[in-house]
Scaffold this active site. Structure first.
Site, mmCIF file in Angstrom:
data_model
loop_
_atom_site.group_PDB
_atom_site.id
_atom_site.type_symbol
_atom_site.label_atom_id
_atom_site.label_comp_id
_atom_site.label_asym_id
_atom_site.label_seq_id
_atom_site.Cartn_x
_atom_site.Cartn_y
_atom_site.Cartn_z
ATOM 1 N N ALA A 235 17.230 14.252 0.019
ATOM 2 C CA ALA A 235 18.156 13.348 -0.664
ATOM 3 C C ALA A 235 17.940 13.461 -2.168
ATOM 4 C CB ALA A 235 17.929 11.906 -0.198
ATOM 5 N N LYS A 236 18.869 12.859 -2.901
ATOM 6 C CA LYS A 236 18.815 12.912 -4.360
ATOM 7 C C LYS A 236 17.483 12.402 -4.925
ATOM 8 C CE LYS A 236 21.851 12.904 -7.426
ATOM 9 N NZ LYS A 236 22.020 13.779 -8.580
ATOM 10 N N ARG A 237 16.885 11.415 -4.249
ATOM 11 C CA ARG A 237 15.659 10.819 -4.779
ATOM 12 C C ARG A 237 14.479 11.778 -4.713
ATOM 13 N NH1 ARG A 237 16.837 8.376 -0.089
ATOM 14 N NH2 ARG A 237 15.499 8.877 1.674
ATOM 15 N N ASP A 238 14.664 12.927 -4.060
ATOM 16 C CA ASP A 238 13.569 13.893 -3.954
ATOM 17 C C ASP A 238 13.421 14.750 -5.206
ATOM 18 O OD1 ASP A 238 12.613 13.211 -1.342
ATOM 19 O OD2 ASP A 238 14.463 14.057 -0.552
#
Ligand SMILES: [Zn+2]
Length: 297
Positions: A235-238
């Protein structure tokens, strides 16, 4: 002679990350290595989640990797007429459902996190429907009568399952995802569907609906997803996982393509088409691709 088509069908809700791009590369390789056309479809029926300009950004990222598409993109929000025609064609196979998500969750046992519709509205009387309509506008479900369906998957073999009474029209009147996908694939001549393996269960319902609509179900290849170092879906938070973010940390589009090639066991290409000569579906990794990312939090 029409050799059929493959497709990539992103939702314009955010930038594509390397896992999405890897699935797109695989869809392109499966299609091009078999002489198929390759189509782009923009799945924007979930209007509340669509971000303006995102479809163009996604196309730019795919193009930067060297991906080519045939024809102009199909945009689902412009296809309501076709969806309503399909709904009219199956009117005698559908019924109104007034359940909220919460009601279904409470009524259904949900093993393995899969939510099965308990059939609450399957056999309502006319009087009951009139009563229910006063409080909630109905969705439409397909009456599947517990039919069994088998799909052929190039990675998973023959996969069989029981067809759900799934939603074909949402309660806001818009075509449901599972109906739109089937109608669009049939209308575009798509006979090969390559996508993430989280959608394998949906293939049972979709292939069944294709048959009901008189279309031949496509051949599938459900490919493993990308996960982060913790094994969760990427996901983007990675961290830097999108083409623009990776470019900002010095990883250009060709380097992203090389990363994807490596994850598929293929040598780094100078351009996407170079991968065609070494692409072998039978040799594809069957495990999720672990992309550690560079999370700073
Ligand atoms: Zn219901």
């Amino acid at each position: 002679m029409d050799l059929g088509a493959g497709r990539y069908a992103p939702s314009p809700t955010g930038d594509l990350h390397v896992g999405n791009l890897r699935t797109a590369v695989l869809a392109w390789l499966f299609a091009r290595s078999t002489g198929r056309r390759f189509l782009l479809r923009i799945e924007d029926l979930d209007a509340s989640r669509v971000r303006p300009g995102m479809a163009a950004r996604q196309l730019a990222d795919l193009t930067a990797l060297g991906m080519t598409f045939d024809g102009i993109p199909v945009v689902q929000s412009q296809r309501d007429e076709a969806y309503q025609a399909a709904l009219a064609a199956i009117a005698d196979r559908t019924y109104e459902c007034y359940c909220t998500r919460r009601e279904i969750a409470e009524a259904a046992s949900a093993p393995h996190g899969v939510q099965h519709y308990p059939g609450t509205c399957r056999n309502l009387s006319d009087a009951e429907r009139v009563e229910r309509r006063r409080t909630r506008s109905p969705a439409l479900r397909l009456r599947a009568d517990g039919a069994r369906q088998t799909v052929h998957d190039l990675l998973h073999g023959d996969v069989s399952g029981t067809v759900e009474d799934f939603v074909v029209r949402r309660n806001d009147g818009v075509a449901a995802y599972n109906l739109a996908v089937v109608v669009d694939d049939a209308a575009s001549g798509v006979d090969q569907v390559v996508r993430g393996d989280d959608l394998l269960p949906a293939a049972i319902n979709q292939a069944y609906l294709a048959s009901v609509l008189g279309a031949a179900p496509p051949t599938y290849a459900h490919v493993p997803l990308a996960v982060n170092a913790d094994g969760r879906r990427l996901a983007k938070r990675d961290g830097a996982v999108t083409v623009p973010d990776l470019a900002a940390v010095g990883v250009d589009a060709m380097a992203v393509l090389a990363l994807i090639a490596k994850s598929l066991g293929l040598p780094a290409p100078r351009r996407l088409a170079d991968l065609l000569s070494s692409f072998d579906p039978d040799a594809l990794p069957r495990e999720p691709w672990v992309f550690p990312g560079n999370r700073t939090r």
